[in-house]
Design a protein around this motif. Structure first.
Motif, mmCIF file in Angstrom:
data_model
loop_
_atom_site.group_PDB
_atom_site.id
_atom_site.type_symbol
_atom_site.label_atom_id
_atom_site.label_comp_id
_atom_site.label_asym_id
_atom_site.label_seq_id
_atom_site.Cartn_x
_atom_site.Cartn_y
_atom_site.Cartn_z
ATOM 1 N N GLU A 83 0.820 -1.206 0.000
ATOM 2 C CA GLU A 83 0.000 0.000 0.000
ATOM 3 C C GLU A 83 0.856 1.260 0.000
ATOM 4 O O GLU A 83 0.332 2.369 0.121
ATOM 5 C CB GLU A 83 -0.956 -0.007 1.199
ATOM 6 C CG GLU A 83 -1.975 -1.128 1.105
ATOM 7 C CD GLU A 83 -2.925 -1.173 2.294
ATOM 8 O OE1 GLU A 83 -3.047 -0.166 3.027
ATOM 9 O OE2 GLU A 83 -3.558 -2.218 2.483
ATOM 10 N N GLY A 84 2.169 1.072 -0.115
ATOM 11 C CA GLY A 84 3.057 2.211 -0.137
ATOM 12 C C GLY A 84 3.129 2.911 1.200
ATOM 13 O O GLY A 84 2.935 2.314 2.261
ATOM 14 N N LEU A 101 8.787 -0.082 -2.840
ATOM 15 C CA LEU A 101 7.658 0.803 -2.602
ATOM 16 C C LEU A 101 6.643 0.752 -3.737
ATOM 17 O O LEU A 101 6.989 0.997 -4.899
ATOM 18 C CB LEU A 101 8.176 2.239 -2.450
ATOM 19 C CG LEU A 101 7.199 3.301 -1.987
ATOM 20 C CD1 LEU A 101 6.734 3.021 -0.562
ATOM 21 C CD2 LEU A 101 7.862 4.682 -2.068
ATOM 22 N N ALA A 102 5.394 0.441 -3.400
ATOM 23 C CA ALA A 102 4.302 0.616 -4.352
ATOM 24 C C ALA A 102 3.816 2.060 -4.262
ATOM 25 O O ALA A 102 3.744 2.642 -3.170
ATOM 26 C CB ALA A 102 3.154 -0.338 -4.037
ATOM 27 N N VAL A 103 3.497 2.639 -5.412
ATOM 28 C CA VAL A 103 2.894 3.974 -5.438
ATOM 29 C C VAL A 103 1.597 3.888 -6.216
ATOM 30 O O VAL A 103 1.552 3.329 -7.304
ATOM 31 C CB VAL A 103 3.838 5.034 -6.045
ATOM 32 C CG1 VAL A 103 5.051 5.236 -5.151
ATOM 33 C CG2 VAL A 103 4.271 4.665 -7.449
ATOM 34 N N HIS A 104 0.540 4.419 -5.632
ATOM 35 C CA HIS A 104 -0.776 4.312 -6.253
ATOM 36 C C HIS A 104 -1.495 5.643 -6.350
ATOM 37 O O HIS A 104 -2.597 5.717 -6.902
ATOM 38 C CB HIS A 104 -1.650 3.331 -5.467
ATOM 39 C CG HIS A 104 -1.825 3.672 -4.020
ATOM 40 N ND1 HIS A 104 -2.663 4.680 -3.580
ATOM 41 C CD2 HIS A 104 -1.254 3.145 -2.893
ATOM 42 C CE1 HIS A 104 -2.619 4.753 -2.263
ATOM 43 N NE2 HIS A 104 -1.766 3.845 -1.813
ATOM 44 N N GLN A 108 1.847 10.377 -3.424
ATOM 45 C CA GLN A 108 2.979 9.501 -3.112
ATOM 46 C C GLN A 108 4.128 9.733 -4.098
ATOM 47 O O GLN A 108 5.304 9.748 -3.701
ATOM 48 C CB GLN A 108 2.541 8.037 -3.163
ATOM 49 C CG GLN A 108 1.582 7.630 -2.053
ATOM 50 C CD GLN A 108 1.140 6.191 -2.199
ATOM 51 O OE1 GLN A 108 0.963 5.682 -3.307
ATOM 52 N NE2 GLN A 108 0.941 5.520 -1.070
ATOM 53 N N LEU A 112 7.804 11.087 -3.043
ATOM 54 C CA LEU A 112 9.002 10.320 -3.373
ATOM 55 C C LEU A 112 10.005 11.180 -4.129
ATOM 56 O O LEU A 112 11.220 11.156 -3.833
ATOM 57 C CB LEU A 112 8.612 9.095 -4.206
ATOM 58 C CG LEU A 112 9.754 8.242 -4.741
ATOM 59 C CD1 LEU A 112 10.593 7.672 -3.605
ATOM 60 C CD2 LEU A 112 9.206 7.108 -5.609
ATOM 61 N N VAL A 123 10.561 0.729 -7.261
ATOM 62 C CA VAL A 123 9.194 1.234 -7.242
ATOM 63 C C VAL A 123 8.278 0.366 -8.104
ATOM 64 O O VAL A 123 8.671 -0.085 -9.191
ATOM 65 C CB VAL A 123 9.145 2.702 -7.730
ATOM 66 C CG1 VAL A 123 7.711 3.185 -7.901
ATOM 67 C CG2 VAL A 123 9.882 3.604 -6.746
ATOM 68 N N LYS A 126 1.298 1.266 -9.382
ATOM 69 C CA LYS A 126 0.042 0.515 -9.371
ATOM 70 C C LYS A 126 -0.965 1.129 -10.336
ATOM 71 O O LYS A 126 -1.211 2.337 -10.327
ATOM 72 C CB LYS A 126 -0.549 0.459 -7.964
ATOM 73 C CG LYS A 126 -1.720 -0.501 -7.871
ATOM 74 C CD LYS A 126 -1.817 -1.166 -6.524
ATOM 75 C CE LYS A 126 -2.777 -2.337 -6.556
ATOM 76 N NZ LYS A 126 -2.885 -3.013 -5.258
#
Length: 371
Positions: A83-84, A101-104, A108, A112, A123, A126
């Motif tokens: 979920e970042g 790291l997920a970014v959605h 975010q 970053l 990274v 999403k």
């Protein structure tokens, strides 16, 4: 001591991970161990998968707190935050702990790129391909991708990620719709992808990307609506085991439990089992929900209480105080009661049963590399 114990078979966990790898031999498998490894103990499971003959190359958790606990337990493999971050300040620990790291969301990305990491961060961008939960709408993805790809001091090893809404279903129409969107983006961006969850890993090879994310299948639950040859080979990892602590002899017509929901249709023997909703067993379990008593099936009789439940052992004349009761998992005689079957009787899914086993139930670990 109270006889209720959750036994965790780490050899079965490793078997199921190997099955995920076998299902997608051209992909790498991120082992999903969020929610305390679906109730099985994240640190123990991570250590077991790290020390396998073919170690898991990475793990996935929901949030920073879960990642910190693994790092404090000396888990050194990459850890993905699915979920970042939830606020920009978390990037300090993401950097310090070497997390993926997920970014959605746009904020975010902005956070970053405003942060100065000691080393560029891996990274996972999403995409909302149809789940409509997290992710960028597909038309916005190329611009976000380009912005991240250009930020060489901030980002390394950029990937596409998405999630399927219906991969567990035999009806593939919506999954195919999501895949058309994702394949178009991956081809346009020349991007490695991470798409397949447990049901997609087991049932839909078209979804297999550079990485997959097996989750509940690692713990022996079959996520497919219609089992296939691979999913039938899954082995239960958790056995929730207790014992009969009292036996009641009832005349026909007598009730059992709160509200008297169940009444004896014949002279009956009722076994009282040390397990209840205060331990995480679902209070919504219907009469007839199966358990294994000394390795043989017996039905739940009456509502589940906080600390106890009752089963009809009339057809088990040898069963008595001290008899083994398996709520789900593998009995001493080798008989298996699937957590998926129990979940159906509770009008829920295996995820809620496994993650719902409460801390007062001790976990005991078995198998190679058990500590």
């Amino acid at each position: 001591m109270r006889p209720l114990v959750a036994h965790i078979d780490l050899d079965a966990l490793r078997h199921n991970y190997r099955l995920a790898c076998e299902a997608a031999p051209d992909s790498r498998a991120v082992a999903v161990i969020k929610a305390d490894a679906y109730g099985h103990g994240a640190l123990a499971c991570a250590r077991a998968l790290s020390r396998a003959a073919k170690p898991a190359p990475a793990f996935a958790v929901a949030c920073l707190e879960e990642a910190v606990a693994l790092r404090e337990g000396s888990v050194k493999a990459p850890i993905m935050l699915l979920e970042g971050i939830f606020e920009a300040a978390e990037l300090e620990q993401v950097d310090a702990l070497g997390l993926w790291l997920a970014v959605h969301s746009q904020w975010q990305v902005d956070a970053l790129l405003a942060f100065a990491p000691r080393a560029p961060i891996t990274v996972w961008l999403k995409v909302d391909s149809g789940m409509h939960r997290l992710g960028f709408p597909p038309p916005l993805v190329p611009a976000v991708w380009s912005r991240l790809a250009a930020a060489k001091e901030h980002v390394t090893q950029l990937h596409l990620m998405s999630h399927f809404a219906t991969a567990d279903s035999a009806d593939e129409r919506y999954l195919q719709e999501q895949m058309r969107c994702l394949q178009a983006l991956a081809e346009q961006l020349q991007a490695p992808s991470c798409l397949a969850n447990s049901p997609a890993t087991l049932g839909w090879p078209v979804t297999h990307g550079a990485w997959n994310r097996p989750g509940v299948m690692l713990y022996g639950s079959d996520p497919l609506e219609v089992p296939n040859a691979l999913s039938r080979r899954l082995e239960p990892v958790m056995t929730l085991r207790s014992r009969i602590i009292a036996v009641r002899e009832l005349d026909a017509g007598e009730p059992v439990g709160y509200g008297g929901r169940w009444r004896a249709s014949r002279p009956s023997r009722i076994g009282v089992v040390a397990c209840g909703y205060g331990d995480g067993y679902d209070r919504h379990a219907r009469d007839g929900t199966p358990v294994l008593v000394d390795g043989r099936r017996a039905p739940l009789a009456g509502k589940v209480s906080m600390d106890m439940l009752t089963v009809d052992i009339t057809d088990h004349p040898v069963a008595d105080i001290g008899s083994e009761v398996v709520l789900w998992g593998r009995a001493d005689n080798g008989a298996v009661l699937s957590v998926d079957e129990v979940a159906r009787y509770c009008d829920t899914i295996s995820y809620t049963l496994l993650t719902g086993v409460l801390p007062r139930v001790p976990r005991r670990y078995h198998g190679a590399f058990c500590e």
